[in-house]
Write an enzyme that holds these catalytic residues in place. Structure first.
Site, PDB file in Angstrom:
ATOM      1  N   ARG A  39       0.819  -1.209   0.000  1.00 60.04           N
ATOM      2  CA  ARG A  39       0.000   0.000   0.000  1.00 60.04           C
ATOM      3  C   ARG A  39       0.855   1.262   0.000  1.00 60.04           C
ATOM      4  O   ARG A  39       0.332   2.376   0.003  1.00 60.04           O
ATOM      5  CB  ARG A  39      -0.943  -0.003   1.200  1.00 60.04           C
ATOM      6  CG  ARG A  39      -2.018  -1.079   1.083  1.00 60.04           C
ATOM      7  CD  ARG A  39      -2.964  -1.071   2.267  1.00 60.04           C
ATOM      8  NE  ARG A  39      -4.120  -1.915   2.004  1.00 60.04           N
ATOM      9  CZ  ARG A  39      -4.204  -3.213   2.292  1.00 60.04           C
ATOM     10  NH1 ARG A  39      -3.153  -3.834   2.827  1.00 60.04           N
ATOM     11  NH2 ARG A  39      -5.290  -3.898   2.039  1.00 60.04           N
ATOM     12  N   SER A  40       2.174   1.096  -0.001  1.00 64.28           N
ATOM     13  CA  SER A  40       3.061   2.265   0.018  1.00 64.28           C
ATOM     14  C   SER A  40       2.868   3.190  -1.183  1.00 64.28           C
ATOM     15  O   SER A  40       2.861   4.415  -1.026  1.00 64.28           O
ATOM     16  CB  SER A  40       4.522   1.821   0.109  1.00 64.28           C
ATOM     17  OG  SER A  40       4.771   1.202   1.355  1.00 64.28           O
ATOM     18  N   LYS A  89      15.276  -7.626   3.289  1.00 63.32           N
ATOM     19  CA  LYS A  89      15.728  -6.739   4.365  1.00 63.32           C
ATOM     20  C   LYS A  89      17.168  -7.016   4.803  1.00 63.32           C
ATOM     21  O   LYS A  89      17.915  -6.087   5.111  1.00 63.32           O
ATOM     22  CB  LYS A  89      14.760  -6.811   5.543  1.00 63.32           C
ATOM     23  CG  LYS A  89      13.405  -6.186   5.222  1.00 63.32           C
ATOM     24  CD  LYS A  89      12.640  -5.822   6.470  1.00 63.32           C
ATOM     25  CE  LYS A  89      11.405  -4.998   6.115  1.00 63.32           C
ATOM     26  NZ  LYS A  89      10.726  -4.477   7.301  1.00 63.32           N
ATOM     27  N   ASP A 126      10.714   2.024  11.230  1.00 65.69           N
ATOM     28  CA  ASP A 126       9.628   1.334  11.923  1.00 65.69           C
ATOM     29  C   ASP A 126       9.486   1.771  13.377  1.00 65.69           C
ATOM     30  O   ASP A 126       8.383   2.086  13.840  1.00 65.69           O
ATOM     31  CB  ASP A 126       9.835  -0.180  11.870  1.00 65.69           C
ATOM     32  CG  ASP A 126       9.483  -0.775  10.515  1.00 65.69           C
ATOM     33  OD1 ASP A 126       8.699  -0.144   9.787  1.00 65.69           O
ATOM     34  OD2 ASP A 126       9.990  -1.861  10.189  1.00 65.69           O
ATOM     35  N   GLY A 153      12.058  -8.724  14.037  1.00 65.58           N
ATOM     36  CA  GLY A 153      12.616  -7.464  13.587  1.00 65.58           C
ATOM     37  C   GLY A 153      11.804  -6.262  14.014  1.00 65.58           C
ATOM     38  O   GLY A 153      12.368  -5.232  14.419  1.00 65.58           O
ATOM     39  N   ALA A 154      10.486  -6.354  13.937  1.00 68.87           N
ATOM     40  CA  ALA A 154       9.633  -5.236  14.344  1.00 68.87           C
ATOM     41  C   ALA A 154       9.772  -4.971  15.834  1.00 68.87           C
ATOM     42  O   ALA A 154       9.822  -3.814  16.269  1.00 68.87           O
ATOM     43  CB  ALA A 154       8.181  -5.527  13.988  1.00 68.87           C
ATOM     44  N   GLY A 267      -2.770  -0.501  14.509  1.00 75.00           N
ATOM     45  CA  GLY A 267      -1.536  -0.581  13.735  1.00 75.00           C
ATOM     46  C   GLY A 267      -1.441   0.336  12.535  1.00 75.00           C
ATOM     47  O   GLY A 267      -0.367   0.416  11.916  1.00 75.00           O
ATOM     48  N   GLN A 274       5.754   5.597   9.656  1.00 74.09           N
ATOM     49  CA  GLN A 274       7.035   5.140   9.119  1.00 74.09           C
ATOM     50  C   GLN A 274       7.159   5.557   7.658  1.00 74.09           C
ATOM     51  O   GLN A 274       8.241   5.864   7.176  1.00 74.09           O
ATOM     52  CB  GLN A 274       7.226   3.635   9.315  1.00 74.09           C
ATOM     53  CG  GLN A 274       6.287   2.713   8.561  1.00 74.09           C
ATOM     54  CD  GLN A 274       6.695   2.467   7.117  1.00 74.09           C
ATOM     55  OE1 GLN A 274       7.866   2.593   6.769  1.00 74.09           O
ATOM     56  NE2 GLN A 274       5.729   2.144   6.278  1.00 74.09           N
TER      57      GLN A 274
END
Length: 303
Positions: A39-40, A89, A126, A153-154, A267, A274
């Site tokens: 959705r970026s 990543k 993030d 990671g989050a 969320g 971010q």
């Protein structure tokens, strides 16, 4: 759908004659495989149109193994940078010529910036995006301590940003060894040690915390946590509960929090904030996370 949302959606659709890419157009995008679900592009192209910036943000499907070639090609082609998502990543961390402190502290990269001197800069937005999403809702993050569910990671990105603001953090994870590894990594870098709580006991530790954050996939639509049923009976009355999952918007954790009468932060805010930080790096404008962008995002989720 109200007229404001309809106008917002139409403003970012690419229609004949609506979008012109010139030699002067600033370009950025999102690299992933697959990437069509991202959705970026919706968010960034909305902001580009809103602020009248000659720019475009595009999805960039890059197969595993082709990441380095793709990134160097984008840099050579004049792109400003790119977001990075699964499965690239780790490769993004390795390719960076300059690691921003956010990337070092979080141990992850989700944003690449191609500097004018040719250096590939790596950032993680993030954690700071998460904190900004809380602050935008009037939450005093500094009053901590925080109980964090998850050790991926989050979780590390969120924990690092909280620690950097002087907030005490405890971590609980279904695999204890991962929680211990995260705590040791962040504690070694300072500024404060991270506590580890057994997953089976995290609900018993709620009274000692002001903020509860879920960074796991438990409760995600189609994820492994469909049976996740947290018991928040022992949560303090003034506890704030947040979940970085945004599909569904009301996760099992947030539903339990509302039933308990607790304040919640969903969320969507983390995702929007971010994105805002990356947009500022590439296009030089700090976009506003306002009702229009929230409506646009909500309408897209509902489609």
């Amino acid at each position: 759908m109200n007229h404001n949302v309809t106008d917002a959606l139409s403003s970012v659709r690419v229609e004949p004659g609506r979008l012109t890419i010139r030699g002067t157009t600033a370009l950025a995008g999102v690299i992933g495989w697959p990437v069509a679900h991202s959705r970026s592009p919706l968010l960034h192209n909305f902001w580009l149109a809103k602020y009248g910036i000659d720019g475009a943000y595009v999805p960039l499907p890059v197969r595993p193994g082709a990441f380095d070639v793709a990134v160097h090609g984008l840099r050579a082609a004049g792109f400003r940078g790119a977001n990075v998502t699964i499965p690239h990543k780790e490769a993004a961390f390795a390719i960076a010529g300059r690691l921003h402190r956010s990337a070092v502290r979080s141990g992850s990269v989700n944003t690449l910036v191609f500097a004018e001197d040719g250096t590939i800069e790596a950032h993680s937005t993030d954690g700071d995006g998460f904190v900004a999403s809380l602050e935008a809702k009037g939450v005093d993050v500094g009053r901590g301590p925080v109980l964090l569910l998850g050790a991926g990671g989050a979780a590390r990105a969120v924990a690092a940003s909280l620690l950097d603001r002087g907030v005490a953090v405890s971590v609980a994870n279904r695999t204890t060894a991962r929680a211990v590894a995260l705590a040791e990594a962040l504690s070694a870098e300072g500024p404060a040690p991270v506590s580890v709580i057994d997953w089976a006991d995290w609900e018993d530790h709620l009274p000692g915390h002001a903020l509860l954050v879920n960074t796991t996939s438990l409760g995600m639509h189609g994820g492994p946590g469909d049976g996740f049923a947290p018991d928040l009976t022992r949560a303090p009355d003034d506890m704030v509960v947040s979940d970085i999952v945004y599909v569904p918007r009301m996760t099992p954790l947030l539903t339990a929090a509302v039933a308990r009468g607790l304040r919640i932060v969903d969320g969507t805010g983390m995702l929007l904030h971010q994105a805002r930080l990356g947009f500022k790096c590439w296009f030089g404008v700090d976009p506003e996370v306002d009702a229009d962008i929230q409506a646009l995002f909500d309408a897209d989720l509902a489609r």
